[in-house]
Motif scaffolding. Structure first.
Motif, PDB file in Angstrom:
ATOM      1  N   ASP A 277       0.936  -1.307  -0.066  1.00  0.00           N
ATOM      2  CA  ASP A 277       0.121  -0.002  -0.019  1.00  0.00           C
ATOM      3  C   ASP A 277       0.850   1.083  -0.012  1.00  0.00           C
ATOM      4  OD1 ASP A 277      -1.500   2.068   0.573  1.00  0.00           O
ATOM      5  OD2 ASP A 277      -2.864   0.789   1.971  1.00  0.00           O
TER       6      ASP A 277
ATOM      7  N   THR B  29       0.053   4.390  -0.156  1.00  0.00           N
ATOM      8  CA  THR B  29      -0.386   5.522   0.621  1.00  0.00           C
ATOM      9  C   THR B  29       0.009   5.420   2.002  1.00  0.00           C
ATOM     10  OG1 THR B  29      -2.344   5.471  -0.772  1.00  0.00           O
ATOM     11  CG2 THR B  29      -2.543   6.634   1.264  1.00  0.00           C
TER      12      THR B  29
ATOM     13  N   THR C  65       0.577  -2.489 -10.890  1.00  0.00           N
ATOM     14  CA  THR C  65       0.104  -1.372  -9.753  1.00  0.00           C
ATOM     15  C   THR C  65      -1.408  -1.148 -10.229  1.00  0.00           C
ATOM     16  OG1 THR C  65       0.574   0.135 -11.450  1.00  0.00           O
ATOM     17  CG2 THR C  65       2.273  -0.377  -9.989  1.00  0.00           C
TER      18      THR C  65
ATOM     19  N   THR D  57      -3.885   2.401  -9.857  1.00  0.00           N
ATOM     20  CA  THR D  57      -3.837   3.785  -9.721  1.00  0.00           C
ATOM     21  C   THR D  57      -5.124   4.242  -9.274  1.00  0.00           C
ATOM     22  OG1 THR D  57      -4.242   3.801 -12.049  1.00  0.00           O
ATOM     23  CG2 THR D  57      -2.137   3.653 -11.698  1.00  0.00           C
ATOM     24  N   ASP D  58      -5.093   5.562  -8.687  1.00  0.00           N
ATOM     25  CA  ASP D  58      -6.185   6.307  -8.522  1.00  0.00           C
ATOM     26  C   ASP D  58      -6.770   7.058  -9.858  1.00  0.00           C
ATOM     27  OD1 ASP D  58      -4.591   8.504  -8.980  1.00  0.00           O
ATOM     28  OD2 ASP D  58      -4.470   8.959  -6.925  1.00  0.00           O
TER      29      ASP D  58
ATOM     30  N   THR E 114      -2.107   7.954 -10.502  1.00  0.00           N
ATOM     31  CA  THR E 114      -0.917   7.793  -9.379  1.00  0.00           C
ATOM     32  C   THR E 114      -1.200   6.635  -8.882  1.00  0.00           C
ATOM     33  OG1 THR E 114      -0.884  10.110  -9.109  1.00  0.00           O
ATOM     34  CG2 THR E 114       0.085   8.693  -7.508  1.00  0.00           C
TER      35      THR E 114
ATOM     36  N   VAL F 122      -1.189   3.678  -6.248  1.00  0.00           N
ATOM     37  CA  VAL F 122      -1.507   3.867  -4.898  1.00  0.00           C
ATOM     38  C   VAL F 122      -1.380   2.392  -4.307  1.00  0.00           C
ATOM     39  CG1 VAL F 122      -3.090   5.678  -5.035  1.00  0.00           C
ATOM     40  CG2 VAL F 122      -4.104   3.445  -5.393  1.00  0.00           C
ATOM     41  N   GLU F 123      -1.197   1.226  -5.041  1.00  0.00           N
ATOM     42  CA  GLU F 123      -1.035  -0.030  -4.437  1.00  0.00           C
ATOM     43  C   GLU F 123      -0.372  -0.770  -5.708  1.00  0.00           C
ATOM     44  OE1 GLU F 123      -3.902  -3.853  -4.200  1.00  0.00           O
ATOM     45  OE2 GLU F 123      -4.565  -2.316  -2.601  1.00  0.00           O
TER      46      GLU F 123
END
Length: 846
Positions: A478, A480, A555, A557-558, A562, A564-565
Motif C-alpha cells: 500500500d 499510501t 500497480t 492507480t487512482d 497515480t 496507490v497500490e
C-alpha cells in the motif's frame, strides 16, 4: 457438490384445510416431544392422503375417461381430446364435468343400441362424432367399436364404457385381457409404471400368477429390458421370435418360452413415457398389421385412466400441488418471487405452510428457490420446488430453526439466527459446516435465506495449498500508508521469520546477489513510474545458499493515474533453475562425448583404411585369382577388427589370412594391426603355421593388460604353387568353403582354439590340393551369422548362395557379390575368394 442446510425433499401435500385468523405452531400432546409429534403428523397426513385421493379420483377419473373415449373415437392425442371436450362444453353451455358425463353416457348407450360411434342415433347428433351402426352387443366385449366405411365392429366398443368403472391398474389389465383375448389372442397383460429413478414397478396384471408377478414386480434400469426399451424409444416393441429375442432382451417369465410372442407398447404421452403395457400370447408367430393397430389403439384408449390418479400410476401434480385441475389464486405472486430469486446471488427459498384441519402447521413446501440453493441430494434451484421440509430433513422437526419458522409465520417477526454447526454426509463422508439463517414472512408464506460462513475459510485453505504446491506467495504494498503485506509462503521463500514482518524495500538490496540489483531496480522504477507490469527474475542469498526467485507485479492507480497500490506474487524457481542447469550440463557432456566418439571413429576408420587397403580389382598371386571384400558394420559409431592378408611369399608361393578381433573400437584396430603384421613377418621368415599361431597367442596374452583387445580368431593358409597344395591352420575360426564341380563343401577343421584363450594351446594343420576351377572361401562370422539363428542355417545359406552365383549368375568376383547380399549386417564382413583358373599351364604341374 456442496450442499446447504435444511432444504426439502419430495412432498405429497394435502389440500390446505381451514386456517384460523392467527395461525400458530403445533403443540405437543400427551407428553410427546414436539419433534416426534411433528413426524407423527407427517405420517398420518400421508396415510390420510391416500384416502383423500380416492375421493378426488372419482372426479378426476371422469375427465380422464371421457378424454380416453374421445381419443379412441376421433383418433386424436390426449391434449386434443381435452380441447375437444372443452369446445363441446362451451358450444352447449355446459360445464366440463357435465360434458364428460354426457360423453360417457353416450358411449354406454351406443354399446347397448349398436351405435358404435358412441353417440345416440339422433338427427341432432354432432357431425364430428356421429356414425351409424347396427350391431347389437350382448356384452361390452362381444364385438367392437364400429369403423365407418367398413361395415364391421372392433373389440374396443365396450372397453371405453368398462374403463369408466376401473378403480385400479389391475382392473384395466383385466379389461384389456378380456377385450383382446379373442381378436388379438392376448393371454396375459402386465402394466408397468416408470419411477423417477428410471425403474419399472408392476402396477397391474391379468393372466399372470401371483408368484411370477411378485418376481417381476420391480425391474431396475437394466440394459436389454424390452419394457424399458419401449419407454425410452417411445415406440412399440414387438417380440415374435423367442430364440432370437432371448439373445438381445431379458424376457419376463419362467420359462421365457411360455409366451412365444409379446408386445410392449408405451402409453402415449410426452417422452419418456410414464407407463408401458405388455401383451403376452401363448400363440407363436408375428403380430399381423391389424393386430398391431388394435393393440396400439387399445393402449391409447387407456391412456387417460393410466395417467390419472389410479392407485399404482404416476401422478401429475397441477399448480396447486393436489393432482387436480384447480389453480392457486396467488400463483402469479409466486412466479414473481421466483423471477426475483433468479436474480439473487445467494441461496433463498419461498416456503408455503401446510395446515392440518385443526389449524396447525405440520410442514412447509418449497414454492420458489434461488439458483444457488442446493440440498444434500444435489438438487439445485428450481429442482427443489414442490418438495417439503420434514419429508426430506426429518431432524428439522423440533429444532430451534423449526420453532423460528412457526414463530415468524405467527408474529411476522424476522428471525436472524446465530451461527450454528450443521453436519451432512455426502458420499459417505461427513462434512461439518457453519451457517446462519434469516427467516421473514411474505404474506402467508416464509422467505428463508442462509449464508455459509466456512466457505471463505475453505477458499483460504485452498489458496494456501496452491501457494505451497506452486512454491509462490502473494504480496501487497500500500503506497499510501507504506505498508507491506505478505502471505505465509513468501516468508518461506525468503527464509524469513514471520515475526520479523515483511521485508522493506530498503532491506531487499542487502539480500540480492549484486549482479541482479541493477536489473531489479530498473524493473521496480518502471513499475512505479510508468505503471507497467513487471515479470523479473532475481537471486537472493539465504542460509542454505542462493535462491532463484521471480517477481510478477502490477500497480493499481487512482483517478489521477497515480500508483496507490502494488500487488503481485513471488515464486521460488530454485528447483526449476537447478534442473535447467543440470540439463544444460548433461547436454554439454553429451556433445563432448559425441565429439569424442566421432573423432575416435574417424581415426579408427583412417587407421583401418591405412592398415587394411581393399583392392579395387582381383589380385593375381602364385597363379591364383584372389578377390577381397570388406564391409564395415552397418550400425554403431565404432569400427571393428575384421582383417585379411593376401601376400606373395619367397619362392612364388602365397600367404592367405583372415582374422576377426573381438570388439569395435580403437583397441580392436590396434590388435588387428599387431596380429596382421606379426603374422606376415613370421610367415615370410618361413615359420611353421602352428608356430605362428602359438606366438600370436603369446602376444595377445602378453598385451592383456594394455588397451588392446585380448581375443581373436584366425584362419591362415600357405599355398605352394608347384603342386597347388594349400596347408592351413585355424584358431577358433569358421571353416573355409570349397566349391568344386558344382558342389559346395565346408572343409574339416584342424584343432585350434581362439587366440588369447589359453596359455599353451595346441594348433593342428590340414592340407588340401586345389584343382582348376576350384573356389576356396575364407570369411568372418558377419557373413553367416544372424541374431537368434542357428549357425548351421547360415552355413547352408552361404553354400547355396555361392553355388547360385557361380552356376546361374556367372559371377567372376565371388567375394564382393556375397558381401553385397548382406545389406543389413550387424557385424563387419571380410571375405577372401581364392580361385584356381581353368586350363592354365603356368602352374608347372604335369
Amino acid at each position: 457438490m456442496e450442499s446447504e442446510p435444511a432444504l426439502p425433499g419430495p412432498a405429497h401435500p394435502d389440500p390446505p384445510g381451514p386456517a384460523p385468523a392467527q395461525p400458530g405452531p403445533a403443540h405437543p400432546d400427551d407428553g410427546a416431544a414436539p419433534g416426534v409429534l411433528a413426524l407423527a403428523k407427517v405420517v398420518a397426513r400421508l396415510r390420510a392422503e391416500v384416502v383423500d385421493l380416492e375421493g378426488v379420483a372419482s372426479m378426476t377419473a371422469v375427465v380422464e375417461r371421457a378424454k380416453g373415449v374421445v381419443m379412441a373415437q376421433a383418433g386424436v392425442p390426449a391434449d386434443a381430446a381435452y380441447e375437444l371436450l372443452l369446445a363441446r362444453a362451451a358450444r352447449h353451455r355446459r360445464t366440463l364435468m357435465e360434458e364428460c358425463w354426457i360423453t360417457l353416457g353416450r358411449t354406454g348407450r351406443a354399446a347397448r343400441t349398436g351405435d358404435g360411434s358412441g353417440q345416440p342415433p339422433s338427427p341432432t347428433a354432432e357431425p364430428d362424432t356421429e356414425a351409424p351402426g347396427d350391431a347389437t352387443l350382448s356384452s361390452p366385449f362381444d364385438t367392437g367399436q364400429y369403423l365407418p366405411g367398413t361395415g364391421r365392429d372392433t373389440p374396443l366398443s365396450g372397453l371405453a364404457d368398462a374403463l369408466a368403472g376401473a378403480r385400479t391398474c389391475g382392473d384395466i389389465a383385466r379389461l384389456l385381457r378380456t377385450a383382446l383375448s379373442g381378436a388379438a389372442g392376448v393371454d396375459a397383460v402386465m402394466i408397468y409404471t416408470v419411477t423417477d429413478a428410471g425403474t419399472l414397478e408392476l402396477a397391474g396384471h391379468a393372466g399372470v400368477d401371483a408368484a411370477l408377478a411378485a418376481q417381476w414386480s420391480h425391474i431396475p434400469p437394466l440394459a436389454g429390458v424390452a419394457a424399458l426399451a419401449a419407454v425410452a424409444e417411445g415406440e412399440p416393441l414387438w417380440l415374435e421370435d423367442p430364440a432370437r429375442d432371448a439373445t438381445r432382451c431379458l424376457l419376463i417369465g419362467d420359462p421365457p418360452t411360455r409366451w412365444p410372442s409379446r408386445a410392449w407398447i408405451p402409453v402415449p404421452e410426452e417422452r419418456p413415457a410414464a407407463a408401458v403395457v405388455g401383451f403376452l400370447r401363448t400363440r407363436p408367430g408375428p403380430f399381423d398389421t391389424s393386430t398391431r393397430s388394435l393393440l396400439c389403439r387399445a393402449v391409447r384408449l387407456c391412456a387417460g385412466p393410466l395417467r390419472g390418479p389410479l392407485p399404482g400410476t404416476p401422478r401429475r401434480p397441477s399448480h396447486d400441488g393436489r393432482g387436480g385441475t384447480g389453480s392457486d389464486p396467488v400463483r402469479d405472486d409466486v412466479d414473481t418471487v421466483q423471477r426475483i430469486f433468479d436474480a439473487l446471488p445467494g441461496p433463498a427459498v419461498l416456503l408455503l405452510p401446510l395446515w392440518t384441519e385443526a389449524g396447525a402447521v405440520e410442514d412447509f413446501r418449497i414454492e420458489a428457490a434461488a439458483p444457488e440453493s442446493v440440498d444434500v441430494a444435489g438438487r439445485r434451484g428450481k429442482e427443489l420446488v414442490g418438495h417439503s421440509i420434514l419429508e426430506t430433513y426429518p431432524t428439522v422437526a423440533g429444532s430451534p430453526l423449526w420453532d423460528a419458522y412457526l414463530d415468524t409465520l405467527t408474529t411476522g417477526t424476522t428471525y436472524d439466527s446465530e451461527r450454528f454447526a450443521y453436519e451432512e454426509v455426502l458420499a459417505g463422508v461427513p462434512r461439518r459446516s457453519t451457517y446462519s439463517v434469516r427467516v421473514s414472512r411474505l404474506g402467508g408464506r416464509l422467505v428463508v435465506s442462509w449464508i455459509r460462513h466456512d466457505t471463505g475459510e475453505r477458499e483460504a485453505r485452498r489458496l494456501a495449498d496452491m501457494q505451497r504446491l506452486g512454491n509462490l506467495g502473494w504480496a501487497r504494498w500500500d503506497l499510501t500508508t507504506n505498508t507491506i503485506t505478505w502471505s505465509e509462503q513468501v516468508y518461506a521463500i525468503f527464509d524469513r521469520d514471520p515475526a520479523q514482518g515483511p521485508m522493506t524495500l530498503e532491506e531487499l538490496p542487502g539480500h540480492l546477489v549484486p549482479d541482479d540489483l541493477p536489473g531489479l531496480g530498473t524493473a521496480v522504477r518502471r513499475l512505479l513510474g510508468e505503471g507497467r507490469a513487471i515479470d523479473q527474475p532475481f537471486r537472493i542469498t539465504v542460509a542454505d545458499g542462493v535462491r532463484h526467485l521471480r517477481i510478477v507485479a502490477e500497480t493499481q492507480t487512482d483517478a489521477d493515474g497515480t500508483a496507490v497500490e502494488v500487488h503481485g506474487f513471488f515464486q521460488d524457481l530454485t528447483a526449476q533453475r537447478d534442473a535447467e542447469i543440470a540439463l544444460g550440463e548433461s547436454e554439454r557432456a553429451n556433445l563432448v562425448q559425441r565429439g569424442m566418439l566421432q573423432a575416435e571413429r574417424a581415426l579408427a576408420a583412417r587407421l583401418q583404411e591405412t592398415l587394411l587397403p581393399i583392392p579395387e580389382q582381383s589380385l593375381e598371386l602364385a597363379g591364383l585369382c584372389v578377390d577381397v571384400a570388406y564391409v564395415p558394420a552397418g550400425t554403431g559409431v565404432n569400427v571393428g577388427g575384421d582383417w585379411y592378408s593376401a601376400i606373395e611369399l619367397p619362392g612364388g608361393n602365397a600367404l592367405f589370412v583372415v582374422g576377426d578381433v573381438a570388439g569395435h573400437s580403437l583397441a580392436a584396430v590396434g590388435t588387428m594391426a599387431q596380429l596382421r603384421f606379426t603374422a606376415k613377418g613370421m610367415a615370410v621368415t618361413g615359420s611353421a603355421l602352428p608356430d605362428v599361431l602359438s606366438r600370436l597367442n603369446t602376444l595377445l596374452l602378453h598385451t592383456a593388460g594394455d588397451a588392446y583387445a585380448t581375443n581373436a580368431t584366425m584362419i591362415m593358409g600357405c599355398y605352394r604353387a608347384e603342386d597347388r597344395r594349400l596347408t592351413w591352420v585355424r584358431a577358433g575360426h569358421l571353416p573355409p568353403l570349397l566349391i568344386r564341380g558344382g558342389e559346395a563343401t565346408f572343409l574339416p577343421q584342424p584343432e585350434g582354439i581362439l587366440l588369447g584363450a589359453a596359455r599353451d594351446p595346441v594348433f593342428g594343420q590340414a592340407v588340401i590340393d586345389l584343382l582348376p576351377g576350384d573356389h576356396l572361401l575364407m570369411y568372418t562370422d558377419g557373413l553367416v551369422e544372424n541374431p537368434g539363428e542357428d549357425i548351421g542355417v547360415g552355413f547352408d545359406r552361404l553354400a547355396g548362395t555361392a553355388l547360385r552365383l557361380l552356376r546361374t549368375d556367372g559371377v567372376e568376383a565371388l567375394a564382393p557379390a556375397l558381401a553385397a547380399l548382406r545389406p543389413r549386417h550387424r557385424d563387419d564382413i571380410c571375405v577372401l575368394d581364392i580361385h584356381v583358373p581353368d586350363g592354365s599351364a603356368a602352374y608347372g604341374v604335369g
